[in-house]
Design an enzyme around this catalytic site. Structure first.
Site, mmCIF file in Angstrom:
data_model
loop_
_atom_site.group_PDB
_atom_site.id
_atom_site.type_symbol
_atom_site.label_atom_id
_atom_site.label_comp_id
_atom_site.label_asym_id
_atom_site.label_seq_id
_atom_site.Cartn_x
_atom_site.Cartn_y
_atom_site.Cartn_z
ATOM 1 N N ASP A 10 7.434 55.855 -24.340
ATOM 2 C CA ASP A 10 6.707 55.446 -25.347
ATOM 3 C C ASP A 10 7.348 55.672 -26.859
ATOM 4 O O ASP A 10 8.434 56.286 -26.766
ATOM 5 C CB ASP A 10 5.391 55.904 -25.464
ATOM 6 C CG ASP A 10 5.327 57.546 -25.834
ATOM 7 O OD1 ASP A 10 6.201 58.061 -26.252
ATOM 8 O OD2 ASP A 10 4.025 58.050 -25.627
ATOM 9 N N ILE A 11 7.017 55.052 -27.604
ATOM 10 C CA ILE A 11 7.528 55.072 -28.794
ATOM 11 C C ILE A 11 7.024 56.226 -29.557
ATOM 12 O O ILE A 11 5.934 56.757 -29.670
ATOM 13 C CB ILE A 11 7.085 53.987 -29.927
ATOM 14 C CG1 ILE A 11 7.784 52.536 -29.292
ATOM 15 C CG2 ILE A 11 7.393 53.897 -31.313
ATOM 16 C CD1 ILE A 11 7.741 51.352 -29.795
ATOM 17 N N GLU A 53 0.419 52.887 -25.881
ATOM 18 C CA GLU A 53 1.887 52.574 -26.235
ATOM 19 C C GLU A 53 2.904 52.997 -25.044
ATOM 20 O O GLU A 53 4.111 53.127 -25.365
ATOM 21 C CB GLU A 53 2.365 53.097 -27.557
ATOM 22 C CG GLU A 53 2.388 54.808 -27.580
ATOM 23 C CD GLU A 53 1.454 55.324 -28.189
ATOM 24 O OE1 GLU A 53 1.650 56.553 -28.605
ATOM 25 O OE2 GLU A 53 0.316 55.163 -28.497
#
Length: 134
Positions: A10-11, A53
């Protein structure tokens, strides 16, 4: 009888992106970043959204180079800022990866990859954490 791997990523600090730039920017960042990862993934690997995300990459075949290839993908994806409404937004990502070598179900591999992602998040982000059993 072929070993496979699952990576979850994930970011980093995604909530801050949403809070700073808005949810439209956040959606754009998700799409742009994962496209940059996807563009580097070689078949037969697959990528998909896991939730929120988080995304998973399934490597149906692995070798001693799989982790190095994933690190190169991560580095290339974070090196180029994402342009949104004329502004450059720099993002990083954290990955966790595990293989089927020591696990007997995809759920167990996924749980181990998720645990590695959490370790990466807790220890500075912007990295890949590889399961000891890889």
């Amino acid at each position: 009888n072929i070993d496979y791997a699952i990576a979850i990523f994930d970011i980093d600090n995604f909530k801050k992106i949403n809070d700073t730039w808005g949810h439209d920017a956040g959606d754009f960042i998700l799409k742009s970043f994962t496209k940059s990862v996807w563009d580097q993934i070689k078949e037969p690997a697959k990528i998909g959204r896991w939730g929120g995300e988080e995304f998973i990459i399934i490597f149906p075949e692995i070798d001693e180079e799989t982790v190095y290839k994933l690190e190169n993908i991560r580095l290339k994806a974070i090196q180029t800022p994402i342009e949104y409404n004329g502004q450059d937004i720099h993002v990083t990502a954290t990955f966790g990866i595990a293989s089927s070598r020591k696990y007997d179900s995809p759920e167990a591999v996924l749980a181990q990859a998720d645990a590695m992602l959490l370790i990466g998040k807790q220890n500075g982000k912007n990295r890949i954490v590889v399961s000891q059993d890889f």
